[in-house]
Design an enzyme around this catalytic site. Structure first.
Site, PDB file in Angstrom:
ATOM      1  CG  ASP A  31      -2.586 -15.788   5.443  1.00 10.04           C
ATOM      2  OD1 ASP A  31      -3.703 -15.273   5.671  1.00 10.04           O
ATOM      3  OD2 ASP A  31      -1.720 -15.247   4.720  1.00 10.04           O
ATOM      4  N   GLY A  67      -4.051 -12.372  -9.851  1.00 10.85           N
ATOM      5  CA  GLY A  67      -4.815 -12.332  -8.601  1.00 10.85           C
ATOM      6  C   GLY A  67      -4.617 -10.966  -7.957  1.00 10.85           C
ATOM      7  CD  GLU A  70      -5.047 -15.891 -13.744  1.00 12.28           C
ATOM      8  OE1 GLU A  70      -4.434 -15.286 -12.849  1.00 12.28           O
ATOM      9  OE2 GLU A  70      -5.372 -17.089 -13.650  1.00 12.28           O
ATOM     10  NE  ARG A  92       1.116 -14.987   1.344  1.00 14.62           N
ATOM     11  CZ  ARG A  92       2.432 -14.744   1.476  1.00 14.62           C
ATOM     12  NH1 ARG A  92       3.130 -14.276   0.463  1.00 14.62           N
ATOM     13  NH2 ARG A  92       3.042 -14.969   2.628  1.00 14.62           N
ATOM     14  CG  HIS A 132     -24.490  16.756  -0.690  1.00 19.22           C
ATOM     15  ND1 HIS A 132     -24.392  15.951  -1.799  1.00 19.22           N
ATOM     16  CD2 HIS A 132     -24.409  18.042  -1.134  1.00 19.22           C
ATOM     17  CE1 HIS A 132     -24.284  16.722  -2.872  1.00 19.22           C
ATOM     18  NE2 HIS A 132     -24.283  17.989  -2.492  1.00 19.22           N
ATOM     19  CB  VAL A 148       1.119 -18.611  -9.039  1.00 17.95           C
ATOM     20  CG1 VAL A 148       1.627 -18.140 -10.388  1.00 17.95           C
ATOM     21  CG2 VAL A 148       2.237 -19.246  -8.228  1.00 17.95           C
ATOM     22  CE  LYS A 197      -2.359  -2.756  -0.435  1.00 20.50           C
ATOM     23  NZ  LYS A 197      -2.428  -4.216  -0.329  1.00 20.50           N
ATOM     24  CB  ALA A 247      -4.135  -8.482   7.407  1.00 14.21           C
TER      25      ALA A 247
END
Ligand code: FAD
Ligand code: AMP
Length: 476
Positions: free
Chosen positions: A323, A194, A215, A283, A455, A281, A57, A331
């Site tokens: 994971d 991905g 891909e 994890r 707004h 590709v 990021k 995360a």
């Protein structure tokens, strides 16, 4: 032997959050982590902080500024001279962000009196009684033993390696390598379109690389709403990301100056030459060095620790989160499982609604969603209504000059309960939080339609999409 109530193995967003919550609940907690930063020093925070969410990021934001300067500001009447990029400085900034946050995690663990151990945690065979033993193998070769009634396995994931493109850390890299190039590759290949492949491809495209993403699947982003995936695909193309679908990489050859990448698609065999190649590709769950077999912890056929809905393994007192277990590799999913497990260990009730885990892809525009997709609902035969609202019709998006994309809300045809929200547009990652909150309270589209939204904001697009479910959007 040191005794604890809880030993957490792994200090990624699953493990360190679990350790902090356990300590908050008064449990004597240890956290073991093996990660070493490039300087050889231990760095907490796991994949996410070191080579995942945070550095990607940071570079997406840096490269977005570059893209805006070069292409986005002229329409605002702002012209700049030539845009120059200092990659070393950009990388140093990213590294500093990572360092601040990994040190921050160390500080949080200290503040909460979690005992941290640098090294590999190795599960030991049960020695009788109701405790578990974990050996810590420190990086200097020494070891010590810890014991606790509860062990939480939070050992995360590692990149999938493919024999046709072996990572050498130079020409062929994984996510860690692609976050640390010292110069902009003139031609960049990415295997896998991905989330990670698209985010890293976007970073280097914005910095000037010619990017080709290969891909194997015939469709872009299968988990994403089809309409949004199609729109996003067109937008990526406009940005200069060449995405070749149905292209299976069958071999690579590293030469002195480039990598030749061979791939096959419906029209035959092809070769592309690139300066660097990123393998993205997927994890896989990581239990290397953990020795789950010592403690009798069962793994599934994909190497993931098998757990029930409450993250319990088959061995009483051993839990697993993040994971390394089933579910999306995200995360925030890991962290919420960490909190829930700590609370369950402390005897509290805890529940994670896996159906309400939001997803985000941080391309530009961003793609974010929660709940069910239209195609998944059609497959189940459930009757639903759809409300969409394009950002083109949003005053705030027009003002910002960032009008690509839309909000799409799917609601049950009978009860009007919101079943899924799909957002494609600037700041979708932030906007999706409202959708998650609404769905967690089992809101109907009508509920969202009757909530006052400030707004002008991008969030008004959610409001309008909720109105559109009932065919009464005001501005479209
Ligand atoms: P990890 O973060 O992998 O941490 C596991 C830790 O355990 C590591 O420090 C590891 O060294 C340590 N360990 C492993 N084995 C042992 C052992 N035996 N003893 C001691 N320590 C051990 N997710 C998002 O939600 N948003 C994003 O934007 C996002 N972007 C990503 C971008 C990239 C490039 C990548 C690669 C991933 C991204 N992810 C993102 C995914 C996210 O990083 C993971 O879902 C998350 O890190 C999983 O957390 P975890 O705690 O389960 O494992
Ligand atoms: P993800 O699991 O979301 O990170 O995506 C990884 C992507 O890589 C998937 O869409 C796979 O189809 C793709 N992939 C895996 N192996 C290959 C290959 N040999 N050639 C091209 N794409 C691949």
């Amino acid at each position: 032997m040191k005794n604890f109530d809880v030993i957490v193995i792994g200090a990624g967003p699953g493990g360190y959050v679990c350790a902090i919550r356990a300590a908050q609940l008064g449990l004597q907690t240890a956290c073991i982590d093996a990660w070493l930063a490039p300087n050889g020093k231990p760095a907490l925070g796991g994949t996410c902080l070191n080579v995942g969410c945070i550095p990607s990021k940071a570079l997406l934001d840096s490269s977005h500024h570059v893209h805006d300067l070069a292409h986005g500001l002229a329409a605002h009447g702002i012209t700049v001279g030539s845009v120059e990029v200092d990659i070393a400085k950009m990388m140093a900034r990213k590294d500093k962000v990572v360092q601040n946050l990994t040190r921050g995690v160390a500080g949080l663990l200290r503040k909460n009196k979690v005992a941290t151990f640098a090294g590999h945690g190795v599960l030991q065979a049960a020695a009788g009684g109701d405790g578990h033993t974990v050996e810590v193998r420190a990086h200097d070769g020494t070891s010590e033993r810890l014991q606790a009634r509860h062990v939480v396995v939070a050992t995360g994931s590692v990149p999938v390696a493919i024999p046709v493109a072996p990572v050498d850390g130079d020409r062929i890299v994984d996510n860690a390598g692609a976050l640390s190039f010292s110069a902009v590759p003139a031609r960049l290949g990415v295997i896998g379109a991905g989330v990670i492949g698209l985010e890293l491809g976007s970073v280097w495209r914005r910095l000037g690389s010619e990017v080709v993403i290969l891909e194997a699947m015939p469709e872009l982003l299968p988990p994403v709403d089809r309409q949004i995936a199609r729109e996003a695909g067109k937008s990526f193309e406009k940005q200069g990301l060449e995405i070749r679908l149905g292209a299976k990489v069958t071999g690579t050859e590293v030469n002195a100056n480039c990598v030749e990448v061979r791939f096959e698609d419906a029209s035959g065999s092809h070769v592309v030459e690139v300066d660097r190649l990123v393998v993205a590709v997927g994890r896989r769950a990581n239990t290397e060095g953990l020795a789950p077999e010592n403690a009798g912890v069962a793994l599934d056929d994909r190497g993931r620790v098998i757990v029930d809905d409450h993250c319990r393994t088959n061995v009483p007192g051993i839990w697993a989160i993040g994971d390394v277990v089933r579910g999306p590799m995200l995360a925030h999913k890991a962290s919420e499982e960490g909190v829930a497990v700590a609370e369950l260990i402390a005897g509290q009730a805890a529940h994670i609604d896996h159906a309400l885990v939001p997803w985000v892809i941080y391309t530009h525009p961003e793609i974010a969603w929660v709940g069910q997709t239209e195609h998944a609902l059609r497959e189940t035969g459930r009757e639903f209504r759809v409300g969409t609202f394009p950002f083109m019709a949003s005053g705030r998006a027009q003002g910002a000059g960032d009008t690509e994309g839309m909000v799409k809300i799917l609601a049950d045809a009978a009860s009007d309960e919101i079943l899924g929200v799909h957002i494609y547009g600037a700041h979708a990652s932030e906007l999706v939080a409202e959708a998650v909150t609404a769905m967690a309270f089992r809101a109907s589209a009508e509920d969202l339609a009757r909530i006052v939204h400030a707004h002008p904001t991008l969030a008004e697009a959610l409001h309008e999409a909720a109105l559109a479910v009932d065919g009464r959007a005001i501005h479209f």
